[in-house]
Scaffold this active site. Structure first.
Site, short mmCIF file in Angstrom:
data_model
loop_
_atom_site.label_atom_id
_atom_site.label_comp_id
_atom_site.label_asym_id
_atom_site.label_seq_id
_atom_site.Cartn_x
_atom_site.Cartn_y
_atom_site.Cartn_z
N LYS A 7 0.56 -1.29 0.49
CA LYS A 7 -0.04 0.10 -0.03
C LYS A 7 0.45 0.73 0.21
CE LYS A 7 -4.07 -1.79 2.35
NZ LYS A 7 -5.18 -1.83 3.25
N TYR A 44 -12.68 -2.81 -2.95
CA TYR A 44 -13.47 -2.36 -1.60
C TYR A 44 -14.78 -2.48 -1.67
CZ TYR A 44 -8.63 -2.13 0.26
OH TYR A 44 -7.03 -1.82 0.80
N ASN A 93 -2.06 0.60 7.16
CA ASN A 93 -1.85 -1.48 7.70
C ASN A 93 -0.57 -1.91 6.42
OD1 ASN A 93 -3.40 -1.69 5.72
ND2 ASN A 93 -4.86 -3.03 6.94
N HIS A 117 -2.35 -5.50 1.84
CA HIS A 117 -3.50 -6.36 1.50
C HIS A 117 -3.39 -7.36 1.30
CE1 HIS A 117 -7.67 -7.06 0.77
NE2 HIS A 117 -7.31 -7.71 -0.67
N GLU A 168 -10.13 -9.91 -7.26
CA GLU A 168 -9.40 -8.43 -7.18
C GLU A 168 -8.32 -8.10 -8.11
OE1 GLU A 168 -9.66 -8.95 -2.52
OE2 GLU A 168 -7.49 -9.75 -3.65
#
Ligand code: CMP
Length: 132
Positions: free
Chosen positions: A10, A50, A113, A116, A127
């Site tokens: 990310k 998402y 975070n 993913h 995805e």
């Protein structure tokens, strides 16, 4: 069983020059990187990616964050790679993730975070079509 998963390094981790460190954890574990791509999510891609979270209160923050900078996406292959990858990355919230996991070591917060990963074969199929 040999299978594939998708990981996304990310924007918070790309900005901190952690791409090599993060990818090396998968290679060290014996997994192969089959495809690798640096890209910027568009808002449309992020909303699709998402979609399962679109009714959550943090959805707009999530879309803003994932579109805020470059990400690095990789398709990783190996035995039981979906479940093992979930262990390598750690719990969603870095404060709860064990040391030695990617989120435990590098995550800043629940949104930032660092990584993913697909949580199932069905998620991977969906995805991967958005990214590759
Ligand atoms: P990821 O694995 O990319 O999947 C969905 C993301 O939503 C998750 O990582 C977190 O970054 C984010 N997320 C989950 N719960 C929250 C929350 N309570 N507040 C903000 N972001 C969240």
């Amino acid at each position: 069983m040999t299978e594939q998963t998708l990981i996304i390094v990310k924007p918070d981790a790309v900005k901190r020059n952690l791409v090599g460190e993060i990818l090396s954890r998968f290679e060290t574990k014996g997994f192969c990187i089959l495809k690798l791509k640096m890209l910027n999510f568009t808002a449309e891609m992020a909303e699709q990616f998402y979609a399962a979270h679109n009714s959550k209160p943090f959805f707009s923050e999530l879309v803003s964050f994932i579109t805020s900078g470059k990400v690095v996406a990789a398709i990783i292959e190996g035995d039981n790679v979906i479940n093992v990858t979930r262990e390598i990355i750690g719990k969603t919230n870095p404060k709860e993730a064990n040391s030695g996991t990617i989120r435990g070591d590098y995550g800043i917060g629940i949104l930032e975070n660092s990584i993913h990963a697909s949580d199932s074969k069905e998620s991977f199929d969906k995805e991967v079509n958005i990214i590759f």
